[in-house]
Design a protein around this motif. Sequence first.
Motif, PDB file in Angstrom:
ATOM      1  N   LEU A  51       0.693  -1.310   0.046  1.00  0.00           N
ATOM      2  CA  LEU A  51       0.034   0.135   0.059  1.00  0.00           C
ATOM      3  C   LEU A  51       0.876   1.192   0.103  1.00  0.00           C
ATOM      4  CD1 LEU A  51      -3.177  -1.025   2.455  1.00  0.00           C
ATOM      5  CD2 LEU A  51      -2.875  -1.077   0.129  1.00  0.00           C
ATOM      6  N   ALA A  52       2.186   1.248   0.466  1.00  0.00           N
ATOM      7  CA  ALA A  52       3.003   2.122   0.658  1.00  0.00           C
ATOM      8  C   ALA A  52       3.144   3.006  -0.812  1.00  0.00           C
ATOM      9  CB  ALA A  52       4.312   1.942   1.158  1.00  0.00           C
ATOM     10  N   SER A  89      10.816  -3.927 -10.367  1.00  0.00           N
ATOM     11  CA  SER A  89      11.100  -5.248 -10.966  1.00  0.00           C
ATOM     12  C   SER A  89       9.932  -6.108 -10.389  1.00  0.00           C
ATOM     13  CB  SER A  89      12.509  -5.839 -10.595  1.00  0.00           C
ATOM     14  OG  SER A  89      12.560  -5.755  -9.089  1.00  0.00           O
ATOM     15  N   GLY A  90       9.085  -5.727  -9.559  1.00  0.00           N
ATOM     16  CA  GLY A  90       8.167  -6.596  -8.900  1.00  0.00           C
ATOM     17  C   GLY A  90       8.293  -8.038  -8.575  1.00  0.00           C
ATOM     18  N   LEU A 110      10.959  -1.546  -4.523  1.00  0.00           N
ATOM     19  CA  LEU A 110      10.787  -0.814  -3.244  1.00  0.00           C
ATOM     20  C   LEU A 110       9.994  -1.511  -2.321  1.00  0.00           C
ATOM     21  CD1 LEU A 110      11.643   1.876  -2.133  1.00  0.00           C
ATOM     22  CD2 LEU A 110       9.091   2.577  -2.451  1.00  0.00           C
ATOM     23  N   ASN A 111       9.455  -2.695  -2.730  1.00  0.00           N
ATOM     24  CA  ASN A 111       8.687  -3.567  -1.922  1.00  0.00           C
ATOM     25  C   ASN A 111       9.588  -4.830  -1.291  1.00  0.00           C
ATOM     26  OD1 ASN A 111       6.915  -5.913  -0.790  1.00  0.00           O
ATOM     27  ND2 ASN A 111       5.293  -4.987  -1.874  1.00  0.00           N
ATOM     28  N   PRO A 112       9.941  -4.874  -0.115  1.00  0.00           N
ATOM     29  CA  PRO A 112      10.820  -5.862   0.406  1.00  0.00           C
ATOM     30  C   PRO A 112      10.110  -7.278  -0.037  1.00  0.00           C
ATOM     31  CG  PRO A 112       9.905  -4.952   2.247  1.00  0.00           C
ATOM     32  CD  PRO A 112       9.545  -4.004   1.070  1.00  0.00           C
ATOM     33  N   ASP A 137      14.756   2.690  -3.979  1.00  0.00           N
ATOM     34  CA  ASP A 137      13.898   3.684  -4.568  1.00  0.00           C
ATOM     35  C   ASP A 137      14.661   4.038  -5.728  1.00  0.00           C
ATOM     36  OD1 ASP A 137      12.746   5.783  -5.278  1.00  0.00           O
ATOM     37  OD2 ASP A 137      12.522   6.861  -3.347  1.00  0.00           O
ATOM     38  N   LEU A 138      13.929   4.115  -7.090  1.00  0.00           N
ATOM     39  CA  LEU A 138      14.397   4.133  -8.227  1.00  0.00           C
ATOM     40  C   LEU A 138      15.007   5.667  -8.613  1.00  0.00           C
ATOM     41  CD1 LEU A 138      12.801   6.081 -10.679  1.00  0.00           C
ATOM     42  CD2 LEU A 138      10.901   4.268 -10.069  1.00  0.00           C
TER      43      LEU A 138
END
Length: 222
Positions: A51-52, A89-90, A110-112, A137-138
């Motif tokens: 959600l961030a 990169s998902g 960004l999502n660990p 963060d890109l």
Amino acid sequence: MASKALAVESPAPLAQGSPVEPSRRRQWGLLATGAVGGALVALYAVVTPFLAPALRKVCLPFVPATSAQIQNVLKMLQGRSGSLADIGSGDGRVVIAAAKMGFKAVGYELNPWLVWYSRYRAWRDGVHHNTKFYISDLWKVSFSHYTNVVIFGVPQMMPQLEKKLKEELESNARIIACRFPFPCWIPDHTTGEGIDTVWAYDLKCPRGSESKSLETTPATES
């Protein structure tokens, strides 16, 4: 001498309203509160990374690439070599597919949770030696040492990313945009249809050159 039988007295039943019952209720209440609290913390830890992005100035949500999109990206990489970066990169499917083609591929996400899952998938598919995944963060990453860059972006971020990549990438770098094209650049190659369309842009001049640019769409007169 006559022996006397000893009568064993059984404990008297607890009277209703005795102080032991409220104590047990309090213990169960604390256990229930702890369980609910632990579940909420775990749920927060899992859901927050997804959600961030929606709370950021430019939202880049996780939407898995389709098989057609991946095939179109790989088509744009045919005949290419060098290193590859996948921005956002998902779950790692583009990075893993590129690694299977022989690229040294790196994913920035960004999502660990997605990063850890991507590392597992790369290990499972036997390409973990040719892949890396970073929680990043890109906007804080320099892509200057990559010769191929893949981006599944959103319209709000493309103008700013266009400027960033133009400033950082070397000559002969190829930028592959999926789902949405860059607003000002004219693509050198296009493949696919609809949501599966992929655009490839090739840099023509060395980094730092004043004339370095991709072909741009002429401004319309008002």
